[in-house]
Write a protein that holds these residues in place. Structure first.
Motif, mmCIF file in Angstrom:
data_model
loop_
_atom_site.group_PDB
_atom_site.id
_atom_site.type_symbol
_atom_site.label_atom_id
_atom_site.label_comp_id
_atom_site.label_asym_id
_atom_site.label_seq_id
_atom_site.Cartn_x
_atom_site.Cartn_y
_atom_site.Cartn_z
ATOM 1 N N HIS A 133 0.848 -1.194 0.000
ATOM 2 C CA HIS A 133 0.000 0.000 0.000
ATOM 3 C C HIS A 133 0.881 1.241 0.000
ATOM 4 C CE1 HIS A 133 -3.565 2.429 0.954
ATOM 5 N NE2 HIS A 133 -2.805 3.065 1.822
ATOM 6 N N ASN A 134 0.737 2.057 -1.024
ATOM 7 C CA ASN A 134 1.403 3.356 -1.069
ATOM 8 C C ASN A 134 2.927 3.250 -0.933
ATOM 9 O OD1 ASN A 134 0.898 6.011 -1.544
ATOM 10 N ND2 ASN A 134 0.449 6.563 0.564
ATOM 11 N N GLY A 135 3.529 2.272 -1.600
ATOM 12 C CA GLY A 135 4.987 2.123 -1.573
ATOM 13 C C GLY A 135 5.538 1.456 -0.324
ATOM 14 N N LYS A 136 4.641 0.925 0.499
ATOM 15 C CA LYS A 136 5.065 0.281 1.738
ATOM 16 C C LYS A 136 4.413 -1.087 1.867
ATOM 17 C CE LYS A 136 5.123 4.722 4.189
ATOM 18 N NZ LYS A 136 4.475 5.487 5.279
ATOM 19 N N ILE A 137 5.025 -1.926 2.662
ATOM 20 C CA ILE A 137 4.375 -3.160 3.088
ATOM 21 C C ILE A 137 3.725 -2.851 4.429
ATOM 22 C CG2 ILE A 137 4.728 -5.509 3.906
ATOM 23 C CD1 ILE A 137 7.061 -5.718 1.938
ATOM 24 N N LEU A 138 2.402 -2.949 4.482
ATOM 25 C CA LEU A 138 1.688 -2.779 5.745
ATOM 26 C C LEU A 138 1.384 -4.152 6.305
ATOM 27 C CD1 LEU A 138 -0.918 0.060 5.062
ATOM 28 C CD2 LEU A 138 1.450 0.255 5.800
ATOM 29 N N PHE A 139 1.517 -4.281 7.631
ATOM 30 C CA PHE A 139 1.212 -5.563 8.252
ATOM 31 C C PHE A 139 0.598 -5.336 9.616
ATOM 32 C CE2 PHE A 139 5.589 -4.479 9.103
ATOM 33 C CZ PHE A 139 5.821 -4.795 10.426
ATOM 34 N N GLY A 140 -0.368 -6.190 9.921
ATOM 35 C CA GLY A 140 -1.041 -6.132 11.211
ATOM 36 C C GLY A 140 -0.260 -6.935 12.218
ATOM 37 N N LEU A 141 0.198 -6.265 13.233
ATOM 38 C CA LEU A 141 1.015 -6.915 14.252
ATOM 39 C C LEU A 141 0.138 -7.260 15.444
ATOM 40 C CD1 LEU A 141 4.027 -7.546 14.952
ATOM 41 C CD2 LEU A 141 3.980 -5.458 16.255
ATOM 42 N N TYR A 155 6.650 -1.237 6.483
ATOM 43 C CA TYR A 155 8.050 -1.349 6.063
ATOM 44 C C TYR A 155 8.161 -0.596 4.761
ATOM 45 C CZ TYR A 155 12.388 -3.234 4.202
ATOM 46 O OH TYR A 155 13.646 -3.353 3.673
ATOM 47 N N ASN A 156 8.988 0.463 4.724
ATOM 48 C CA ASN A 156 9.156 1.284 3.536
ATOM 49 C C ASN A 156 10.105 0.583 2.574
ATOM 50 O OD1 ASN A 156 10.178 3.359 1.698
ATOM 51 N ND2 ASN A 156 9.071 4.791 3.010
ATOM 52 N N LEU A 157 9.625 0.251 1.386
ATOM 53 C CA LEU A 157 10.425 -0.496 0.421
ATOM 54 C C LEU A 157 11.622 0.294 -0.096
ATOM 55 C CD1 LEU A 157 7.479 -2.167 -1.477
ATOM 56 C CD2 LEU A 157 9.261 -3.372 -0.206
ATOM 57 N N LYS A 158 11.560 1.626 -0.072
ATOM 58 C CA LYS A 158 12.676 2.439 -0.556
ATOM 59 C C LYS A 158 13.719 2.687 0.524
ATOM 60 C CE LYS A 158 10.202 4.866 -4.215
ATOM 61 N NZ LYS A 158 9.702 6.152 -4.708
ATOM 62 N N THR A 184 -7.838 0.082 -0.263
ATOM 63 C CA THR A 184 -9.005 0.542 -1.017
ATOM 64 C C THR A 184 -8.673 1.706 -1.940
ATOM 65 O OG1 THR A 184 -9.651 1.980 0.815
ATOM 66 C CG2 THR A 184 -10.629 -0.222 0.737
ATOM 67 N N GLY A 185 -7.423 2.043 -2.071
ATOM 68 C CA GLY A 185 -7.030 3.147 -2.946
ATOM 69 C C GLY A 185 -5.664 3.665 -2.560
ATOM 70 N N ALA A 186 -5.299 4.815 -3.110
ATOM 71 C CA ALA A 186 -3.965 5.369 -2.874
ATOM 72 C C ALA A 186 -3.746 5.752 -1.411
ATOM 73 C CB ALA A 186 -3.754 6.584 -3.765
ATOM 74 N N LEU A 187 -4.806 6.154 -0.725
ATOM 75 C CA LEU A 187 -4.635 6.636 0.643
ATOM 76 C C LEU A 187 -5.248 5.733 1.699
ATOM 77 C CD1 LEU A 187 -5.372 10.436 0.068
ATOM 78 C CD2 LEU A 187 -3.150 9.320 0.228
ATOM 79 N N ASP A 188 -6.391 5.146 1.413
ATOM 80 C CA ASP A 188 -7.155 4.458 2.446
ATOM 81 C C ASP A 188 -6.945 2.949 2.432
ATOM 82 O OD1 ASP A 188 -8.285 6.899 3.160
ATOM 83 O OD2 ASP A 188 -9.930 6.663 1.731
ATOM 84 N N TYR A 189 -7.079 2.364 3.602
ATOM 85 C CA TYR A 189 -7.120 0.912 3.727
ATOM 86 C C TYR A 189 -8.013 0.553 4.891
ATOM 87 C CZ TYR A 189 -3.549 1.522 7.383
ATOM 88 O OH TYR A 189 -2.868 1.913 8.508
ATOM 89 N N TRP A 190 -8.518 -0.656 4.845
ATOM 90 C CA TRP A 190 -9.375 -1.163 5.914
ATOM 91 C C TRP A 190 -8.601 -2.154 6.767
ATOM 92 C CZ3 TRP A 190 -14.589 -2.624 3.081
ATOM 93 C CH2 TRP A 190 -15.143 -1.453 2.535
#
Length: 199
Positions: A133-141, A155-158, A184-190
């Motif tokens: 999402h948005n250039g990052k790996i998001l993960f639920g901890l 985790y920022n891929l760059k 759900t898009g460039a900015l939002d996630y559920w």
């Protein structure tokens, strides 16, 4: 020429091909890498029991797997393909790895100063709680054992930086597992959360 419909057998072809894993292996998560399905596994009664985290590549038709990716960790928990590299979490300490199907590299680890692993606690990342999402790996901890934590990390891929993106605010201390994320898009996630106590 038709859309897939699970109730209409004319829209798909069923094949009886199946893979046989070695004895006592359990599949926790599935990813893709090239033409292969990558089967993330663990062994034991509980994921903390054995330091085995093998990923079995399967070409989807053979009754056997290709050479597995092997790690000495407590299970493979979540996987995500980005640009034909497979990113995955393995073990109980929040370690992020990447593989091209043969070599493996550890990229990052959740800082122990922020998430305490004392008294039998462990970090748990659900298979559906990892997204790009948005250039990052998001993960639920999520934390298991004696802690009660549900954060969404990135985790920022760059840059390779890890950060807390969100903390669950349910009005109570009940939401102690982040079980799924969905962009759900460039900015939002559920995010989906649950409580082990049934709430």
């Amino acid at each position: 020429g038709q859309n897939f419909d699970p109730t209409n057998s004319a829209t798909y072809t069923f094949a009886s091909a199946a893979i046989d894993l070695p004895e006592d292996y359990k599949i926790r998560c599935v990813g893709e890498l090239g033409k292969n399905l990558m089967l993330g596994t663990w062994k034991g009664t509980n994921v903390q029991d054995q330091k085995i985290a093998d990923i079995f590549p399967w070409d989807r038709t053979s009754d056997d797997f290709n050479l597995p990716v092997r790690l000495s960790e407590n299970g493979v928990h979540a996987m995500l393909n980005i640009k034909n590299l497979l990113y995955f979490f393995a073990g109980t300490e929040g370690k992020l790895y990447v593989t091209d199907g043969s070599s493996v590299q550890e990229l990052a680890k959740v800082p122990e100063q922020i998430v305490s692993l004392d008294s039998g606690a462990f970090i748990d990342i659900f298979p559906g709680a990892m997204i790009h999402h948005n250039g990052k790996i998001l993960f639920g901890l999520s934390s298991g054992g004696n802690t009660n934590t549900a954060h969404i990390w990135s985790y920022n891929l760059k840059t390779g930086a890890m950060a807390i993106e969100n903390t669950v605010s349910s009005g109570t201390a009940l939401a102690n597992r982040t079980t799924a994320l969905f962009s759900t898009g460039a900015l939002d996630y559920w995010a989906a959360h649950r409580n082990d106590g049934g709430n």
